[in-house]
Design a protein around this motif. Structure first.
Motif, PDB file in Angstrom:
ATOM      1  N   PHE A  70     -17.077  -0.251   1.097  1.00 25.70           N
ATOM      2  CA  PHE A  70     -18.342  -0.915   0.820  1.00 25.70           C
ATOM      3  C   PHE A  70     -18.850  -0.506  -0.556  1.00 25.70           C
ATOM      4  O   PHE A  70     -18.555   0.578  -1.056  1.00 25.70           O
ATOM      5  CB  PHE A  70     -19.396  -0.605   1.902  1.00 25.70           C
ATOM      6  CG  PHE A  70     -19.939   0.794   1.888  1.00 25.70           C
ATOM      7  CD1 PHE A  70     -21.134   1.086   1.231  1.00 25.70           C
ATOM      8  CD2 PHE A  70     -19.282   1.831   2.542  1.00 25.70           C
ATOM      9  CE1 PHE A  70     -21.655   2.368   1.226  1.00 25.70           C
ATOM     10  CE2 PHE A  70     -19.793   3.123   2.542  1.00 25.70           C
ATOM     11  CZ  PHE A  70     -20.989   3.395   1.879  1.00 25.70           C
ATOM     12  N   SER A  71     -19.605  -1.401  -1.161  1.00 28.44           N
ATOM     13  CA  SER A  71     -20.159  -1.154  -2.487  1.00 28.44           C
ATOM     14  C   SER A  71     -21.425  -1.971  -2.655  1.00 28.44           C
ATOM     15  O   SER A  71     -21.557  -3.062  -2.095  1.00 28.44           O
ATOM     16  CB  SER A  71     -19.146  -1.540  -3.572  1.00 28.44           C
ATOM     17  OG  SER A  71     -19.679  -1.340  -4.858  1.00 28.44           O
ATOM     18  N   CYS A  72     -22.365  -1.429  -3.413  1.00 31.60           N
ATOM     19  CA  CYS A  72     -23.617  -2.129  -3.671  1.00 31.60           C
ATOM     20  C   CYS A  72     -23.903  -2.064  -5.162  1.00 31.60           C
ATOM     21  O   CYS A  72     -23.916  -0.982  -5.750  1.00 31.60           O
ATOM     22  CB  CYS A  72     -24.759  -1.485  -2.882  1.00 31.60           C
ATOM     23  SG  CYS A  72     -26.352  -2.265  -3.140  1.00 31.60           S
ATOM     24  N   ARG A  73     -24.096  -3.226  -5.756  1.00 28.94           N
ATOM     25  CA  ARG A  73     -24.405  -3.248  -7.186  1.00 28.94           C
ATOM     26  C   ARG A  73     -25.796  -2.660  -7.415  1.00 28.94           C
ATOM     27  O   ARG A  73     -26.768  -3.078  -6.796  1.00 28.94           O
ATOM     28  CB  ARG A  73     -24.356  -4.686  -7.703  1.00 28.94           C
ATOM     29  CG  ARG A  73     -24.494  -4.773  -9.221  1.00 28.94           C
ATOM     30  CD  ARG A  73     -24.585  -6.226  -9.668  1.00 28.94           C
ATOM     31  NE  ARG A  73     -24.774  -6.285 -11.101  1.00 28.94           N
ATOM     32  CZ  ARG A  73     -23.811  -6.486 -11.991  1.00 28.94           C
ATOM     33  NH1 ARG A  73     -22.587  -6.672 -11.575  1.00 28.94           N
ATOM     34  NH2 ARG A  73     -24.062  -6.515 -13.276  1.00 28.94           N
ATOM     35  N   GLU A  74     -25.891  -1.688  -8.303  1.00 30.66           N
ATOM     36  CA  GLU A  74     -27.155  -1.017  -8.587  1.00 30.66           C
ATOM     37  C   GLU A  74     -27.272  -0.735 -10.078  1.00 30.66           C
ATOM     38  O   GLU A  74     -26.323  -0.953 -10.833  1.00 30.66           O
ATOM     39  CB  GLU A  74     -27.259   0.274  -7.774  1.00 30.66           C
ATOM     40  CG  GLU A  74     -26.121   1.233  -7.998  1.00 30.66           C
ATOM     41  CD  GLU A  74     -26.206   2.460  -7.081  1.00 30.66           C
ATOM     42  OE1 GLU A  74     -26.041   3.566  -7.590  1.00 30.66           O
ATOM     43  OE2 GLU A  74     -26.444   2.294  -5.870  1.00 30.66           O
ATOM     44  N   PRO A  75     -28.421  -0.252 -10.544  1.00 34.29           N
ATOM     45  CA  PRO A  75     -28.643  -0.077 -11.987  1.00 34.29           C
ATOM     46  C   PRO A  75     -27.753   0.962 -12.663  1.00 34.29           C
ATOM     47  O   PRO A  75     -27.720   1.044 -13.876  1.00 34.29           O
ATOM     48  CB  PRO A  75     -30.116   0.373 -12.052  1.00 34.29           C
ATOM     49  CG  PRO A  75     -30.724  -0.115 -10.787  1.00 34.29           C
ATOM     50  CD  PRO A  75     -29.642  -0.015  -9.768  1.00 34.29           C
ATOM     51  N   GLY A  76     -27.017   1.751 -11.910  1.00 33.40           N
ATOM     52  CA  GLY A  76     -26.278   2.863 -12.490  1.00 33.40           C
ATOM     53  C   GLY A  76     -25.251   2.514 -13.539  1.00 33.40           C
ATOM     54  O   GLY A  76     -25.007   3.268 -14.466  1.00 33.40           O
TER      55      GLY A  76
END
Length: 210
Positions: A70-76
């Motif tokens: 699983f992966s979630c696009r975030e500001p990092g």
């Protein structure tokens, strides 16, 4: 370079075959890729499986256990100030929590993949016992990214992220959530796509899709 070459010669009388189906233009995806997306383009061979399973065991995955990435696009990954045009693609990783708990309930393990710049998982994720945060491990590598994406039971991802393409080319089913824009859906016919909702400030309500 191949793209540039094909684009230049698209309308050339020198070539005896059409090139327009092999590259992306402003209005459509490359047709040859699109039409073959339901086929498995790459496979993980036995040697790689043996090697990858050893790494997974060292990461904490029990022998013979199955996993979901699983992966979630975030500001990092992007700097927010200099790349604010992509902020709308980001989402909150806690929106995946209930799905991950259901995966664990059914006997699976949840392996977080993505950028090493990803934020630390929130405290709510401590509820998940079958959890491996690969992004914070010493095993992060291009090779392992490919292995994980190519061998997971399915991939749970988010909007317009490069990591989504790994399971696609290995024929791994994908569930993509919080998608935006609508054109960012997965191409494979058996994948699931759940879009973000648009809220109209003028109408003061959530818009439907039609």
């Amino acid at each position: 370079w191949a793209y540039i070459f094909l684009y230049i010669f698209e309308n050339s009388k020198i070539l005896k075959i059409g090139t327009e189906h092999y590259f992306i233009n402003n209005n459509e995806h490359a047709r040859r890729i699109f039409n073959n997306y339901d086929k498995t383009l790459l496979k993980v061979n036995k040697q790689h499986i043996t090697k990858g399973k050893k790494y997974l065991y060292q990461l904490g995955l029990p022998e013979n256990a199955w996993h979901v990435c699983f992966s979630c696009r975030e500001p990092g990954y992007y700097d927010l100030e200099s790349n604010n045009i992509v902020i709308y693609r980001n989402s909150n990783i806690e929106s995946l929590l209930q799905a991950l708990l259901e995966i664990e309930k059914r006997g699976g393990w949840c392996v977080r993949v993505g950028s090493k710049k990803a934020k630390k998982l929130p405290n709510s994720f401590k509820k998940i016992k079958n959890l491996i945060d690969y992004t914070k491990s010493d095993y992060v590598s291009d090779w392992m990214d490919l292995f994980l994406g190519g061998t997971c039971r399915f991939f749970l991802g988010s909007s317009v992220s490069g990591i989504n393409h790994i399971p696609w080319v290995f024929g791994v089913p994908c569930v993509l959530v919080n998608l935006l824009p609508f054109s960012a859906f997965s191409f494979r016919k058996d994948d699931l796509n759940i879009f973000k909702l648009y809220f109209s400030k003028r109408k003061n309500k959530v818009l439907n899709f039609f």
